[in-house]
Design an enzyme around this catalytic site. Structure first.
Site: not given
Ligand code: PGA
Length: 241
Positions: A67, A134, A136, A141
């Protein structure tokens, strides 16, 4: 799904790196699916160290990232392209031409076309995924349906807030992003989902609780994939319900 509990992030990074290196040794021109965020940093550190010690070469490897924020170019410190350059690409020998990134400054429709035609012709051999609080994955999302193709997303207030720590304020966090869809993710031959800390415990507990697949918990789609390893740390495990 195979679940591995590592002592800490460092040990988890080593476990992920061993999985990636096994794939690279078996297939020199492997296509690696890569993620950003704090979660994969241990993996990238191990790959970089192993490359500098001569334990692996990544000269034939190809990569594709999940992404990118819309509006940020690769030279912007908070873009995912910049993150990848800093944490991995500048430290190993992957040829620049083998690196596939979404360009946040280009026309999103054009980027989607480029990604989709690449994914139609190439299958990811191994993919590292982090997970949002959450649930995702990438920037897929929670929403009432799964999206299969690469697509433009409006980031949720929760994700904007979680990512604000990297910007001077939440107002500066881009509100839109491009993400690979569930089609590209689930087509990966092997998936490592890594999750650390108490904040992720709810999403992981809900995913592992039963055999349902629910787009409101995006990571639950991984139950349909054949080769998924979930790597958690002890802290997350201690907070699972
Ligand atoms: P993080 O983010 O590795 O910084 O916890 C993961 C994500 O939001 O997919």
């Amino acid at each position: 799904m195979k679940i591995i509990t590592a002592k800490d992030k460092k040990e988890a990074g080593r476990i992920c790196a061993d999985m990636f290196e096994e794939v690279i040794r078996e297939k020199e021109d492997a296509l690696l699916g890569l993620a950003t965020g704090s979660t994969p940093i241990g993996l990238y550190d191990c790959l970089s160290e192993d490359y500098s010690r001569g334990r692996i070469s990544m000269a034939g490897v190809h990569t594709i990232n999940l992404d990118e924020y819309v509006g940020l170019g690769r030279d912007h410190e908070q873009s995912f392209g910049y993150f990848m350059d800093e944490h991995l690409f500048s430290r190993v020998n992957i040829p620049a031409g083998n690196i596939m990134l979404l360009n946040g400054l280009s026309d999103p429709r054009k980027e989607i076309e480029i990604y989709e035609s690449f994914l139609a012709q190439n299958r990811i051999d191994i993919l590292i995924l982090g997970i949002g609080n959450n649930g995702h994955i990438g920037f897929n999302e929670p929403e009432p349906v799964f999206r299969t193709r690469t697509h433009l997303v409006d980031l949720t207030p929760e994700t904007i807030e979680a990512n604000a720590r990297f910007f001077t304020s939440a107002d500066e966090v881009p509100k839109k992003a491009l993400t690979m869809g569930m089609g590209g993710i689930c087509a990966a031959r092997k998936i490592c989902l890594a999750a650390f800390g108490a904040g992720k415990a709810d999403a992981i507990s809900r995913m592992l609780r039963d055999d349902t697949v629910d787009p409101m918990l995006p990571c639950s789609v991984l139950k349909l994939c054949s080769d998924v390893t979930v790597i958690i740390d002890q802290d997350l495990k201690d907070h699972m319900r």
